[in-house]
Design a protein around this motif. Structure first.
Motif, short mmCIF file in Angstrom:
data_model
loop_
_atom_site.label_atom_id
_atom_site.label_comp_id
_atom_site.label_asym_id
_atom_site.label_seq_id
_atom_site.Cartn_x
_atom_site.Cartn_y
_atom_site.Cartn_z
N ALA A 1 35.48 27.12 51.65
CA ALA A 1 34.90 27.52 52.82
C ALA A 1 36.52 27.87 54.23
O ALA A 1 36.21 28.99 54.55
CB ALA A 1 33.95 26.78 53.46
N ARG A 2 36.85 26.66 54.34
CA ARG A 2 37.99 27.28 54.92
C ARG A 2 39.67 28.17 55.05
O ARG A 2 39.95 28.77 55.53
CB ARG A 2 38.62 25.90 55.92
CG ARG A 2 37.71 25.08 56.28
CD ARG A 2 37.90 24.22 57.29
NE ARG A 2 38.42 22.42 56.29
CZ ARG A 2 39.41 22.19 56.22
NH1 ARG A 2 40.75 22.61 56.80
NH2 ARG A 2 39.77 21.29 55.57
N GLU A 3 40.41 28.46 54.21
CA GLU A 3 40.31 28.76 53.16
C GLU A 3 40.00 30.00 52.86
O GLU A 3 40.93 31.15 53.20
CB GLU A 3 41.44 28.55 51.60
CG GLU A 3 42.00 29.20 50.63
CD GLU A 3 43.05 28.77 51.10
OE1 GLU A 3 44.12 29.28 50.56
OE2 GLU A 3 43.33 27.55 51.98
N PRO B 1 43.58 17.63 43.71
CA PRO B 1 43.33 16.97 43.76
C PRO B 1 42.12 16.36 42.86
O PRO B 1 40.89 16.91 43.46
CB PRO B 1 43.68 15.64 44.61
CG PRO B 1 44.51 16.74 46.23
CD PRO B 1 43.99 18.15 45.94
N GLU B 2 42.63 15.53 41.89
CA GLU B 2 41.02 14.78 41.00
C GLU B 2 40.50 13.96 41.93
O GLU B 2 39.20 13.95 41.21
CB GLU B 2 41.22 14.47 39.72
CG GLU B 2 41.98 15.90 38.62
CD GLU B 2 42.64 15.09 37.84
OE1 GLU B 2 41.74 13.82 37.27
OE2 GLU B 2 42.87 15.97 36.78
N THR B 3 40.73 13.76 42.93
CA THR B 3 40.19 12.72 43.74
C THR B 3 39.09 14.00 44.39
O THR B 3 37.97 12.41 45.14
CB THR B 3 40.76 11.45 44.44
OG1 THR B 3 41.69 12.11 45.14
CG2 THR B 3 41.82 10.66 43.55
N TRP B 4 39.42 14.72 44.86
CA TRP B 4 38.03 15.14 45.89
C TRP B 4 37.00 14.96 46.35
O TRP B 4 36.77 15.26 44.64
CB TRP B 4 38.95 16.55 46.36
CG TRP B 4 39.54 16.35 47.06
CD1 TRP B 4 40.90 15.61 47.37
CD2 TRP B 4 40.55 17.51 47.99
NE1 TRP B 4 42.36 16.17 48.68
CE2 TRP B 4 41.55 17.46 48.51
CE3 TRP B 4 40.25 19.18 47.82
CZ2 TRP B 4 42.50 18.52 48.80
CZ3 TRP B 4 41.01 20.02 48.30
CH2 TRP B 4 41.91 19.95 49.10
N SER B 5 35.50 15.03 46.24
CA SER B 5 34.61 15.13 46.12
C SER B 5 34.49 16.68 45.65
O SER B 5 34.96 17.30 46.89
CB SER B 5 34.00 14.40 47.33
OG SER B 5 34.12 14.81 48.56
N ASP B 6 32.35 17.02 45.41
CA ASP B 6 32.47 18.36 45.62
C ASP B 6 32.29 18.91 47.01
O ASP B 6 32.61 20.04 47.11
CB ASP B 6 30.87 18.13 44.70
CG ASP B 6 31.64 18.06 43.39
OD1 ASP B 6 32.34 18.17 42.92
OD2 ASP B 6 30.28 17.49 42.97
N GLU B 7 31.76 18.21 47.93
CA GLU B 7 31.36 17.67 49.64
C GLU B 7 32.43 18.51 50.24
O GLU B 7 33.28 19.56 51.05
CB GLU B 7 30.93 17.32 50.07
CG GLU B 7 29.52 17.06 49.58
CD GLU B 7 29.65 16.05 48.38
OE1 GLU B 7 31.07 15.45 48.16
OE2 GLU B 7 28.61 16.17 47.89
N LYS B 8 33.99 17.88 49.77
CA LYS B 8 35.46 17.81 50.20
C LYS B 8 35.45 19.81 49.85
O LYS B 8 36.57 20.22 50.85
CB LYS B 8 36.72 16.91 50.05
CG LYS B 8 38.18 17.53 51.21
CD LYS B 8 38.91 16.64 51.12
CE LYS B 8 40.05 16.36 51.48
NZ LYS B 8 41.02 15.41 51.50
N LEU B 9 35.46 19.46 48.50
CA LEU B 9 36.48 20.52 47.93
C LEU B 9 35.99 22.03 48.34
O LEU B 9 35.93 22.67 49.01
CB LEU B 9 36.51 21.42 46.60
CG LEU B 9 36.47 21.99 45.67
CD1 LEU B 9 37.66 22.21 45.89
CD2 LEU B 9 36.45 21.79 44.26
N ALA B 10 34.12 21.90 48.60
CA ALA B 10 33.44 23.00 48.96
C ALA B 10 34.17 23.75 50.60
O ALA B 10 34.60 24.82 51.43
CB ALA B 10 31.95 23.08 49.15
#
Length: 96
Positions: free
Chosen positions: A25-27, A12-21
């Motif tokens: 990492a969990r993936e 989702p384009e709404t995700w922050s860089d922190e959420k994506l990171a």
């Protein structure tokens, strides 16, 4: 049972860089757990895309679903699954 699984990720384009990171990492941790188990045989990146092609060897379609759906990015994936078996003309018993 051997499956070729194609996974295309749609973040989702709404995700922050922190959420994506965090999710990435969990993936990584989850996919490496399954690779270390021996069930996830191969994992290849599709060049130029946030996609992969994987080969998994599992006991059942239910186990395959359990593995794929355990991935943190699962809700954001378009997935294609193909069941495969040894071809009678193949020189080798298996690529696994």
């Amino acid at each position: 049972m051997v499956y070729v699984v194609e996974m295309d990720v749609n973040i989702p384009e709404t995700w922050s860089d922190e959420k994506l990171a965090d999710v990435i990492a969990r993936e990584k941790e989850c996919s490496q757990k399954w690779q270390n188990s021996g069930k996830w045989k191969y994992l290849w990146r599709v060049a130029g895309k946030f996609s992969n092609i994987s080969v998994l060897e599992v006991e059942s379609p239910e186990e395959l679903h359990q593995i794929i759906s355990s991935l943190p990015l699962f809700p954001y994936m378009t997935i294609k699954v193909t069941s495969v078996c040894k071809h009678p003309n193949a020189l080798r018993e298996t690529i696994l």
